[in-house]
Design an enzyme around this catalytic site. Structure first.
Site, PDB file in Angstrom:
ATOM      1  N   THR A 129      -1.266   9.406   1.800  1.00 56.51           N
ATOM      2  CA  THR A 129      -1.374   7.956   1.863  1.00 56.51           C
ATOM      3  C   THR A 129      -2.632   7.589   2.650  1.00 56.51           C
ATOM      4  O   THR A 129      -3.262   8.462   3.272  1.00 56.51           O
ATOM      5  CB  THR A 129      -0.139   7.328   2.551  1.00 56.51           C
ATOM      6  OG1 THR A 129      -0.101   7.745   3.923  1.00 56.51           O
ATOM      7  CG2 THR A 129       1.145   7.744   1.844  1.00 56.51           C
ATOM      8  N   TYR A 131      10.328   8.052  16.209  1.00 59.43           N
ATOM      9  CA  TYR A 131      10.252   8.046  14.746  1.00 59.43           C
ATOM     10  C   TYR A 131      11.453   8.769  14.134  1.00 59.43           C
ATOM     11  O   TYR A 131      12.096   8.258  13.205  1.00 59.43           O
ATOM     12  CB  TYR A 131       8.951   8.695  14.303  1.00 59.43           C
ATOM     13  CG  TYR A 131       8.699   8.624  12.818  1.00 59.43           C
ATOM     14  CD1 TYR A 131       8.397   7.407  12.211  1.00 59.43           C
ATOM     15  CD2 TYR A 131       8.751   9.766  12.025  1.00 59.43           C
ATOM     16  CE1 TYR A 131       8.163   7.332  10.844  1.00 59.43           C
ATOM     17  CE2 TYR A 131       8.513   9.699  10.664  1.00 59.43           C
ATOM     18  CZ  TYR A 131       8.232   8.478  10.076  1.00 59.43           C
ATOM     19  OH  TYR A 131       8.004   8.414   8.721  1.00 59.43           O
ATOM     20  N   ASP A 169       5.225  -7.811   2.500  1.00 60.16           N
ATOM     21  CA  ASP A 169       4.352  -7.049   3.386  1.00 60.16           C
ATOM     22  C   ASP A 169       3.616  -8.008   4.313  1.00 60.16           C
ATOM     23  O   ASP A 169       3.632  -9.225   4.105  1.00 60.16           O
ATOM     24  CB  ASP A 169       3.345  -6.240   2.552  1.00 60.16           C
ATOM     25  CG  ASP A 169       2.826  -5.009   3.273  1.00 60.16           C
ATOM     26  OD1 ASP A 169       2.178  -5.164   4.331  1.00 60.16           O
ATOM     27  OD2 ASP A 169       3.055  -3.891   2.783  1.00 60.16           O
ATOM     28  N   ASP A 212       7.495  -9.875   7.880  1.00 60.98           N
ATOM     29  CA  ASP A 212       7.620  -9.000   9.036  1.00 60.98           C
ATOM     30  C   ASP A 212       9.104  -8.648   9.090  1.00 60.98           C
ATOM     31  O   ASP A 212       9.951  -9.534   9.244  1.00 60.98           O
ATOM     32  CB  ASP A 212       7.191  -9.746  10.297  1.00 60.98           C
ATOM     33  CG  ASP A 212       7.392  -8.956  11.578  1.00 60.98           C
ATOM     34  OD1 ASP A 212       8.130  -7.950  11.567  1.00 60.98           O
ATOM     35  OD2 ASP A 212       6.834  -9.369  12.613  1.00 60.98           O
ATOM     36  N   VAL A 213       9.438  -7.374   8.931  1.00 61.39           N
ATOM     37  CA  VAL A 213      10.855  -7.008   8.815  1.00 61.39           C
ATOM     38  C   VAL A 213      11.626  -7.153  10.125  1.00 61.39           C
ATOM     39  O   VAL A 213      12.837  -6.944  10.158  1.00 61.39           O
ATOM     40  CB  VAL A 213      11.034  -5.578   8.257  1.00 61.39           C
ATOM     41  CG1 VAL A 213      10.539  -5.501   6.824  1.00 61.39           C
ATOM     42  CG2 VAL A 213      10.361  -4.540   9.145  1.00 61.39           C
ATOM     43  N   SER A 238       0.829  -1.202   0.000  1.00 62.20           N
ATOM     44  CA  SER A 238       0.000   0.000   0.000  1.00 62.20           C
ATOM     45  C   SER A 238       0.863   1.251   0.000  1.00 62.20           C
ATOM     46  O   SER A 238       2.086   1.182   0.197  1.00 62.20           O
ATOM     47  CB  SER A 238      -0.936   0.017   1.221  1.00 62.20           C
ATOM     48  OG  SER A 238      -0.188   0.040   2.419  1.00 62.20           O
ATOM     49  N   SER A 273      12.597   9.929   6.152  1.00 58.86           N
ATOM     50  CA  SER A 273      11.535  10.923   6.333  1.00 58.86           C
ATOM     51  C   SER A 273      12.200  12.264   6.621  1.00 58.86           C
ATOM     52  O   SER A 273      13.320  12.302   7.152  1.00 58.86           O
ATOM     53  CB  SER A 273      10.633  10.537   7.511  1.00 58.86           C
ATOM     54  OG  SER A 273       9.797  11.616   7.895  1.00 58.86           O
ATOM     55  N   LYS A 305      14.416   7.155  11.717  1.00 61.09           N
ATOM     56  CA  LYS A 305      14.677   7.644  10.367  1.00 61.09           C
ATOM     57  C   LYS A 305      16.038   8.351  10.281  1.00 61.09           C
ATOM     58  O   LYS A 305      16.707   8.303   9.252  1.00 61.09           O
ATOM     59  CB  LYS A 305      13.555   8.584   9.924  1.00 61.09           C
ATOM     60  CG  LYS A 305      12.195   7.901   9.802  1.00 61.09           C
ATOM     61  CD  LYS A 305      12.224   6.732   8.818  1.00 61.09           C
ATOM     62  CE  LYS A 305      10.839   6.173   8.565  1.00 61.09           C
ATOM     63  NZ  LYS A 305      10.854   5.055   7.581  1.00 61.09           N
TER      64      LYS A 305
END
Length: 258
Positions: free
Chosen positions: A197, A162, A36, A57-58, A15, A149, A166
């Site tokens: 998104t 976050y 994914d 699942d990473v 997605s 990001s 990143k």
């Protein structure tokens, strides 16, 4: 770098930005593994583009390695796009001075595990497979494109986990590119700004909220589109002279503190 007839892996490919990347890589002739957790969406997209879905699942090394092995079985693996990630927002301390109100350490660790460690794990495994490829005329064997990001640079209040995750992706771009240069593998990172998104939902209220967010963008005054990010991913993947770089795709925005 010509990716026609090669395989590619896109984590978080079911997605949003990842799905747009899947479609554009497939249009360039790559056989894409959609890696994914969203099986329904991922399988449908893989069928649409003539690729394959892999449940990944990473934070699970075995699942990443299985996806890499599936890609290699399809065609020489030349492209990895690390687009899987999660967000989290919480202030570092609470307002009541209580230790229990401080930032949830488990949440911080989870964001780092998915966004940073998961990115590196996929990178090291995919690059290992790429290193076995026959080099092209430029000596290239593959390319990795990471998704960071603008929060890596302009993190807002509540974005400690976050931004740290990143920022880690940004920070490892050059040293990993230097490391993998001996194997003919390039590494670049894209840092998106505010992108439209599914995270923003649907409907009139959602559209009004997105329009308000877009006012803070320098120009054009709107949210970015997934296709615009995917276009940059494809460019840095196929442009043989792009290496060790972090590119902001953000309409010129510089995020305020909140």
């Amino acid at each position: 770098m010509d990716i026609t007839g090669s395989s590619a892996i896109v984590t978080g490919g079911a997605s949003g930005i990842g799905a747009a990347v899947v479609r554009q890589l497939a249009a360039k002739g790559a056989k894409v593994i959609v890696a994914d957790l969203q099986e329904d969406k991922g399988a449908a997209l893989a069928a649409e583009v003539g690729g394959e879905f892999a449940r990944v699942d990473v934070t699970d090394t075995a699942q990443i390695q299985a996806a890499v092995e599936r890609a290699v079985a399809l065609a020489p693996l030349k492209v990895l796009v690390n687009s899987a990630g999660i967000g989290w927002a919480q202030r570092t301390i609470g307002r009541d001075g209580d230790f229990d109100s401080a930032h949830d350490l488990g949440a911080f660790s989870k964001v780092i595990a998915i966004n940073l460690i998961g990115t590196f794990d996929a990178l090291r495994l995919a690059a290992t497979a790429m290193s076995r490829n026959e080099p092209d005329a430029d000596g290239q064997r593959g390319v990795v494109v990471n998704m960071a990001s603008v929060a890596a640079f302009d993190g807002q209040i509540g974005q400690a986990s976050y931004s740290a995750s990143k920022g880690g992706v940004v920070g490892m771009t050059l040293p990993v590119a230097r490391d993998l240069s001996a194997a003919g593998i390039r590494v670049n990172t894209i840092a998106p700004g505010l992108i439209d998104t599914p995270i923003y939902g649907e409907g009139e209220a959602s559209e009004a909220f997105k329009a308000k967010l877009g006012e803070s963008v320098l120009f054009p005054k709107r949210l970015g589109r997934s296709e615009e990010l995917a276009s940059m991913v494809v460019e840095v993947a196929t442009n043989s002279y792009m290496n060790g770089e972090v590119i902001r795709v953000d309409g010129g925005i510089r995020m305020p503190p909140k």
